[in-house]
Design a protein around this motif. Structure first.
Motif, PDB file in Angstrom:
ATOM      1  N   ASP A 125       4.772  25.014  72.901  1.00  0.00           N
ATOM      2  CA  ASP A 125       4.354  23.866  72.097  1.00  0.00           C
ATOM      3  C   ASP A 125       3.855  24.246  70.706  1.00  0.00           C
ATOM      4  OD1 ASP A 125       1.879  24.942  72.678  1.00  0.00           O
ATOM      5  OD2 ASP A 125       1.233  23.298  73.979  1.00  0.00           O
ATOM      6  N   GLU A 126       3.847  25.554  70.384  1.00  0.00           N
ATOM      7  CA  GLU A 126       3.496  25.981  69.031  1.00  0.00           C
ATOM      8  C   GLU A 126       4.698  25.995  68.094  1.00  0.00           C
ATOM      9  OE1 GLU A 126       0.213  29.267  69.024  1.00  0.00           O
ATOM     10  OE2 GLU A 126       1.410  29.570  70.840  1.00  0.00           O
ATOM     11  N   VAL A 127       5.894  25.824  68.633  1.00  0.00           N
ATOM     12  CA  VAL A 127       7.109  25.871  67.813  1.00  0.00           C
ATOM     13  C   VAL A 127       7.092  24.822  66.701  1.00  0.00           C
ATOM     14  CG1 VAL A 127       9.609  25.500  67.838  1.00  0.00           C
ATOM     15  CG2 VAL A 127       8.557  26.980  69.544  1.00  0.00           C
ATOM     16  N   PRO A 128       6.724  23.554  66.979  1.00  0.00           N
ATOM     17  CA  PRO A 128       6.700  22.570  65.885  1.00  0.00           C
ATOM     18  C   PRO A 128       5.803  22.983  64.723  1.00  0.00           C
ATOM     19  CG  PRO A 128       6.593  21.444  68.002  1.00  0.00           C
ATOM     20  CD  PRO A 128       6.441  22.908  68.282  1.00  0.00           C
ATOM     21  N   THR A 129       4.693  23.666  65.009  1.00  0.00           N
ATOM     22  CA  THR A 129       3.804  24.127  63.942  1.00  0.00           C
ATOM     23  C   THR A 129       4.506  25.163  63.073  1.00  0.00           C
ATOM     24  OG1 THR A 129       1.894  23.769  65.373  1.00  0.00           O
ATOM     25  CG2 THR A 129       1.546  25.130  63.444  1.00  0.00           C
ATOM     26  N   VAL A 130       5.287  26.029  63.693  1.00  0.00           N
ATOM     27  CA  VAL A 130       6.058  27.028  62.932  1.00  0.00           C
ATOM     28  C   VAL A 130       7.013  26.326  61.979  1.00  0.00           C
ATOM     29  CG1 VAL A 130       7.762  28.888  63.086  1.00  0.00           C
ATOM     30  CG2 VAL A 130       5.897  28.771  64.747  1.00  0.00           C
ATOM     31  N   ILE A 131       7.740  25.361  62.487  1.00  0.00           N
ATOM     32  CA  ILE A 131       8.744  24.661  61.676  1.00  0.00           C
ATOM     33  C   ILE A 131       8.088  23.844  60.568  1.00  0.00           C
ATOM     34  CG2 ILE A 131      10.572  22.931  61.755  1.00  0.00           C
ATOM     35  CD1 ILE A 131      11.137  23.921  64.640  1.00  0.00           C
ATOM     36  N   GLU A 132       6.989  23.152  60.888  1.00  0.00           N
ATOM     37  CA  GLU A 132       6.282  22.327  59.897  1.00  0.00           C
ATOM     38  C   GLU A 132       5.758  23.175  58.742  1.00  0.00           C
ATOM     39  OE1 GLU A 132       3.251  20.475  62.170  1.00  0.00           O
ATOM     40  OE2 GLU A 132       4.654  19.241  63.326  1.00  0.00           O
ATOM     41  N   ASN A 133       5.420  24.417  59.027  1.00  0.00           N
ATOM     42  CA  ASN A 133       4.893  25.312  57.994  1.00  0.00           C
ATOM     43  C   ASN A 133       5.978  26.103  57.280  1.00  0.00           C
ATOM     44  OD1 ASN A 133       1.743  25.442  57.856  1.00  0.00           O
ATOM     45  ND2 ASN A 133       2.211  25.216  60.031  1.00  0.00           N
ATOM     46  N   TYR A 162      -0.286  23.922  49.676  1.00  0.00           N
ATOM     47  CA  TYR A 162       0.673  24.916  50.145  1.00  0.00           C
ATOM     48  C   TYR A 162       1.671  24.296  51.119  1.00  0.00           C
ATOM     49  CZ  TYR A 162      -2.651  28.351  48.260  1.00  0.00           C
ATOM     50  OH  TYR A 162      -3.483  29.065  47.453  1.00  0.00           O
ATOM     51  N   ARG A 163       1.179  23.378  51.948  1.00  0.00           N
ATOM     52  CA  ARG A 163       2.081  22.728  52.911  1.00  0.00           C
ATOM     53  C   ARG A 163       3.180  21.958  52.192  1.00  0.00           C
ATOM     54  NH1 ARG A 163       0.108  21.715  58.188  1.00  0.00           N
ATOM     55  NH2 ARG A 163       1.926  20.404  58.495  1.00  0.00           N
ATOM     56  N   ASP A 164       2.853  21.390  51.016  1.00  0.00           N
ATOM     57  CA  ASP A 164       3.868  20.663  50.248  1.00  0.00           C
ATOM     58  C   ASP A 164       4.999  21.589  49.816  1.00  0.00           C
ATOM     59  OD1 ASP A 164       2.423  18.340  50.498  1.00  0.00           O
ATOM     60  OD2 ASP A 164       1.434  18.516  48.550  1.00  0.00           O
TER      61      ASP A 164
END
Length: 355
Positions: free
Chosen positions: A50-58, A24-26
């Protein structure tokens, strides 16, 4: 005390889930668009910058719910204006142009206030919480509003108020925000003069009066966690009645539908930021009801995006109309499971926990 066979089975389920999540991440950075070209905005819920990068990565398009009360819950003191400002500014800068929606302090009930009260409330979930607590602690509230408005000068931001149940609460809050803006003007401190303000729809009174509230705000965010709790009179933290807590109850769905209808008439945007936004079984129904923005746990964004890309709006609307004829949550859930199985068997398998 699971036996060896149970341990083996659940380890296999865990491995299968990790493989699915990687797949799914792909797909996470693909467009969140239905097969017939309708864009569904997927945003992330966060508690800390610091949770923002996780939002963008997903694959999230921004932050739809910043739970600012965690600034209080993780501190041994009341956060100062400067501390709050730095957190909000940092979040905006990490988003790098993507939108941010800040929710003002949602304190009370099970969060913070009861442990510090001289006389704890007997029923805090129906007591002084969220916007009620803020309006009874105006210096604290104005400090937060100042920090939010100062941070608004650094990027795209909206602000929303939680657990609004009366029009007077909302108007009093807007007056406080206006006072803060006047203070910032006097101090020559920049802020976004076009900042959009909205409200959470979390109690039946707000949902039933959505037509009135739609004339007062720029957007609604339906908080289904509390809306379910207050509509069904079920404490979502009480295991003895946990089986009664469900977003599939026809009464809850009717309230969501009425909010969307009222908002559409006033051209007010509506999002869902409760837990059902992250549950694949509800995705088609929410689209069919007219929801075009979902805010959810960042790690769930890829699987919800996968379902969005597999459906078309007309099909979702047919599902919503069919479900509107049901009178029990069991009928609703059975129908939603069947539809998800047809559209995306893999997502249905992941949701059901089968290997």
């Amino acid at each position: 005390r699971p036996g060896p066979d149970d341990v083996t089975r659940y380890r296999e389920l865990q491995k299968a889930q990790l493989v699915r999540r990687a797949a799914y991440r792909d797909e996470a950075l693909l467009d969140s668009v239905t097969r017939d070209g309708t864009r569904i905005q997927l945003l992330g819920n966060i508690e800390f910058p610091d949770e923002v990068p996780t939002v963008i990565e997903n694959g999230g398009a921004g932050v739809g719910l910043y739970r600012t009360e965690f600034l209080w819950l993780t501190n041994d003191h009341s956060p100062t204006e400067e501390e709050q400002f730095e957190c909000y500014r940092q979040t905006i800068e990490l988003l790098d142009g993507k939108p941010l929606t800040i929710r003002t302090f949602d304190l009370g009930a099970d969060k913070y206030t009861q442990q510090r009260a001289e006389e704890p409330e007997r029923n805090p979930f129906l007591g002084c919480r969220s916007i009620r607590y803020c309006l009874q602690n105006i210096p604290m509230f104005k400090t937060q509003l100042r920090a939010i408005m100062r941070a608004s000068a650094f990027g795209t931001m909206k602000v929303m108020f939680p657990l609004v149940s009366t029009v007077m609460e909302l108007r009093q809050t807007k007056m406080l925000l206006k006072d803060v803006c006047e203070e910032l003007d006097e101090e020559s401190i920049p802020y976004d003069r076009e900042l959009e303000t909205g409200m959470m729809v979390e109690v039946p009174s707000a949902a039933l009066m959505a037509k009135v509230f739609a004339s007062e705000v720029s957007f609604f965010s339906i908080g289904t966690n509390d809306l379910i709790q207050y509509t069904l009179a079920v404490d979502r933290g009480n295991e003895r009645v946990a089986n009664l807590y469900t977003g599939a109850h026809p009464a809850v769905l009717q309230l969501i539908k009425s909010v969307v209808r009222a908002a559409r008439r006033k051209s007010v945007n509506v999002s869902i930021c409760g837990e059902i936004a992250a549950e694949p079984i509800y995705t088609m129904l929410l689209i069919g009801l007219g929801i075009r923005t979902l805010s959810l746990a960042p790690t769930q964004i890829p699987i919800i995006k996968r379902i969005i890309r597999a459906v078309d709006v007309e099909h979702c609307e047919r599902v919503a109309r069919k479900i509107g004829t049901f009178d029990s949550e069991r009928q609703v859930l059975n129908c939603l499971r069947d539809e998800l199985r047809k559209v995306d068997p893999e997502s249905f398998t992941a949701m059901s926990g089968d290997s």
